[in-house]
Design a protein around this motif. Structure first.
Motif, PDB file in Angstrom:
ATOM      1  N   GLY A  94       0.804  -1.213   0.000  1.00 35.71           N
ATOM      2  CA  GLY A  94       0.000   0.000   0.000  1.00 35.71           C
ATOM      3  C   GLY A  94       0.836   1.260   0.000  1.00 35.71           C
ATOM      4  O   GLY A  94       2.043   1.238  -0.238  1.00 35.71           O
ATOM      5  N   ASP A  95       0.182   2.377   0.332  1.00 29.18           N
ATOM      6  CA  ASP A  95       0.840   3.682   0.230  1.00 29.18           C
ATOM      7  C   ASP A  95       1.183   4.298   1.585  1.00 29.18           C
ATOM      8  O   ASP A  95       1.440   5.487   1.683  1.00 29.18           O
ATOM      9  CB  ASP A  95      -0.019   4.636  -0.597  1.00 29.18           C
ATOM     10  CG  ASP A  95      -1.408   4.841  -0.007  1.00 29.18           C
ATOM     11  OD1 ASP A  95      -1.721   4.218   1.027  1.00 29.18           O
ATOM     12  OD2 ASP A  95      -2.185   5.627  -0.580  1.00 29.18           O
ATOM     13  N   GLU A  96       1.202   3.478   2.621  1.00 30.05           N
ATOM     14  CA  GLU A  96       1.545   3.956   3.966  1.00 30.05           C
ATOM     15  C   GLU A  96       2.844   3.290   4.421  1.00 30.05           C
ATOM     16  O   GLU A  96       3.095   2.125   4.123  1.00 30.05           O
ATOM     17  CB  GLU A  96       0.420   3.589   4.947  1.00 30.05           C
ATOM     18  CG  GLU A  96       0.639   4.093   6.356  1.00 30.05           C
ATOM     19  CD  GLU A  96      -0.491   3.700   7.309  1.00 30.05           C
ATOM     20  OE1 GLU A  96      -0.416   4.088   8.475  1.00 30.05           O
ATOM     21  OE2 GLU A  96      -1.419   2.991   6.887  1.00 30.05           O
ATOM     22  N   ALA A  97       3.662   4.035   5.140  1.00 29.53           N
ATOM     23  CA  ALA A  97       4.896   3.468   5.682  1.00 29.53           C
ATOM     24  C   ALA A  97       4.559   2.374   6.694  1.00 29.53           C
ATOM     25  O   ALA A  97       3.560   2.456   7.407  1.00 29.53           O
ATOM     26  CB  ALA A  97       5.726   4.556   6.348  1.00 29.53           C
ATOM     27  N   TYR A  98       5.405   1.350   6.739  1.00 34.54           N
ATOM     28  CA  TYR A  98       5.298   0.266   7.721  1.00 34.54           C
ATOM     29  C   TYR A  98       6.240   0.643   8.854  1.00 34.54           C
ATOM     30  O   TYR A  98       7.443   0.845   8.653  1.00 34.54           O
ATOM     31  CB  TYR A  98       5.715  -1.049   7.072  1.00 34.54           C
ATOM     32  CG  TYR A  98       5.635  -2.262   7.964  1.00 34.54           C
ATOM     33  CD1 TYR A  98       4.416  -2.766   8.378  1.00 34.54           C
ATOM     34  CD2 TYR A  98       6.789  -2.924   8.375  1.00 34.54           C
ATOM     35  CE1 TYR A  98       4.342  -3.894   9.177  1.00 34.54           C
ATOM     36  CE2 TYR A  98       6.726  -4.051   9.168  1.00 34.54           C
ATOM     37  CZ  TYR A  98       5.500  -4.535   9.567  1.00 34.54           C
ATOM     38  OH  TYR A  98       5.425  -5.663  10.353  1.00 34.54           O
TER      39      TYR A  98
END
Length: 118
Positions: free
Chosen positions: A96-100
């Motif tokens: 996805g487009d969110e940092a882990y």
């Protein structure tokens, strides 16, 4: 007694992988038993398959990632708890487009990292 604000802890880019940084929240020079680190893997980033000579206890703060531990692969997400045994190969690839982002605790002891082939 130690009290710090997360924002005051510097972030260091990591050589392995892509888009990986680490904040050393509590080092083994600060505390006697476990170091506490906060890793961030930016969206589209990854940490390559590797082993460590110390175990890892992890708590996922945000984002999602495909995590490979030994012969298993699974999706880890915010709120998940992971245990990575000593000398077991593992890797992370964001989804996805969110940092882990995750907390990672490691015990006292020398941590030798070995990069694995794909």
């Amino acid at each position: 007694m130690i009290h710090r604000e997360l924002a005051s802890v510097p972030s260091a880019a990591q050589k392995a992988g892509q888009g990986v940084s680490m904040q050393m929240l509590l080092s083994l020079q600060d505390v006697p038993n476990f170091a506490m680190r906060c890793f961030t893997i930016e969206a589209g980033g990854h940490m390559p398959h590797h082993t460590n000579t110390v175990e890892h206890e992890q708590f996922v703060l945000s984002g999602r990632a495909k995590v490979r531990v030994g012969d298993e692969s699974f999706e880890a997400k915010a709120g998940d708890i992971l245990y990575i045994p000593t000398n077991v190969a593992h890797s992370y690839e964001t989804i996805g487009d969110e940092a882990y982002r995750f907390l990672c605790l490691v015990p006292q002891g020398e941590d030798c990292i070995t990069m694995m082939g794909c």
